[in-house]
Scaffold this motif. Structure first.
Motif, short mmCIF file in Angstrom:
data_model
loop_
_atom_site.label_atom_id
_atom_site.label_comp_id
_atom_site.label_asym_id
_atom_site.label_seq_id
_atom_site.Cartn_x
_atom_site.Cartn_y
_atom_site.Cartn_z
N GLY A 8 -10.12 8.34 4.19
CA GLY A 8 -11.28 7.90 4.97
C GLY A 8 -11.02 6.59 5.69
O GLY A 8 -11.41 6.42 6.85
N LEU A 9 -10.35 5.67 5.02
CA LEU A 9 -10.01 4.40 5.65
C LEU A 9 -9.05 4.61 6.82
O LEU A 9 -9.24 4.04 7.91
CB LEU A 9 -9.38 3.46 4.63
N ILE A 10 -8.06 5.46 6.64
CA ILE A 10 -7.10 5.74 7.70
C ILE A 10 -7.79 6.38 8.91
O ILE A 10 -7.60 5.96 10.05
CB ILE A 10 -5.95 6.62 7.19
N VAL A 11 -8.59 7.39 8.66
CA VAL A 11 -9.27 8.09 9.76
C VAL A 11 -10.23 7.16 10.48
O VAL A 11 -10.30 7.15 11.71
CB VAL A 11 -9.99 9.35 9.23
N THR A 12 -10.98 6.36 9.73
CA THR A 12 -11.94 5.45 10.34
C THR A 12 -11.24 4.44 11.25
O THR A 12 -11.67 4.21 12.38
CB THR A 12 -12.74 4.70 9.25
N LEU A 13 -10.16 3.84 10.76
CA LEU A 13 -9.44 2.88 11.59
C LEU A 13 -8.83 3.54 12.82
O LEU A 13 -8.83 2.97 13.91
CB LEU A 13 -8.35 2.18 10.77
N GLY A 31 2.06 2.35 12.31
CA GLY A 31 2.36 1.23 11.44
C GLY A 31 1.22 0.90 10.49
O GLY A 31 1.43 0.63 9.31
N THR A 32 0.00 0.94 11.01
CA THR A 32 -1.17 0.67 10.18
C THR A 32 -1.33 1.73 9.11
O THR A 32 -1.60 1.42 7.94
CB THR A 32 -2.43 0.60 11.06
N ASN A 33 -1.16 2.99 9.47
CA ASN A 33 -1.29 4.08 8.50
C ASN A 33 -0.24 3.97 7.40
O ASN A 33 -0.55 4.15 6.21
CB ASN A 33 -1.19 5.43 9.19
N ILE A 34 0.99 3.67 7.78
CA ILE A 34 2.05 3.50 6.77
C ILE A 34 1.72 2.31 5.87
O ILE A 34 1.89 2.39 4.65
CB ILE A 34 3.42 3.33 7.46
N GLY A 35 1.25 1.23 6.46
CA GLY A 35 0.88 0.06 5.66
C GLY A 35 -0.23 0.35 4.68
O GLY A 35 -0.17 -0.09 3.52
N ILE A 36 -1.24 1.09 5.10
CA ILE A 36 -2.35 1.43 4.20
C ILE A 36 -1.84 2.28 3.05
O ILE A 36 -2.20 2.04 1.88
CB ILE A 36 -3.46 2.16 4.98
N VAL A 37 -1.01 3.26 3.34
CA VAL A 37 -0.47 4.13 2.28
C VAL A 37 0.37 3.31 1.30
O VAL A 37 0.26 3.48 0.08
CB VAL A 37 0.34 5.30 2.88
N VAL A 38 1.17 2.40 1.81
CA VAL A 38 2.01 1.57 0.93
C VAL A 38 1.14 0.68 0.04
O VAL A 38 1.38 0.57 -1.16
CB VAL A 38 3.01 0.73 1.77
#
Length: 57
Positions: A16-21, A35-42
């Motif tokens: 949800g955080l990834i999709v919202t951003l 980059g943001t998506n990879i950072g969130i997952v990490v």
């Protein structure tokens, strides 16, 4: 069973955080989005492995 429910909820929050951003801020910026998506997952993976996994063991 509690662990499985927690992990599913954790993944839903992360997704949800990834999709919202992506939708609100990064729609037109592919590399920033990636980059943001990879950072969130990490960050979520590190938080789970360091702190949250200990709760269920």
């Amino acid at each position: 069973m509690k662990h499985t429910i927690f992990v599913v909820g954790y993944l839903v929050v992360m997704g949800g955080l990834i999709v919202t951003l992506d939708v609100l801020f990064l729609r037109e910026h592919f590399w920033w989005r990636l980059g943001t998506n990879i950072g969130i997952v990490v960050v979520f993976a590190v938080a789970y492995l360091l702190w949250l996994k200990k709760v269920f063991t």
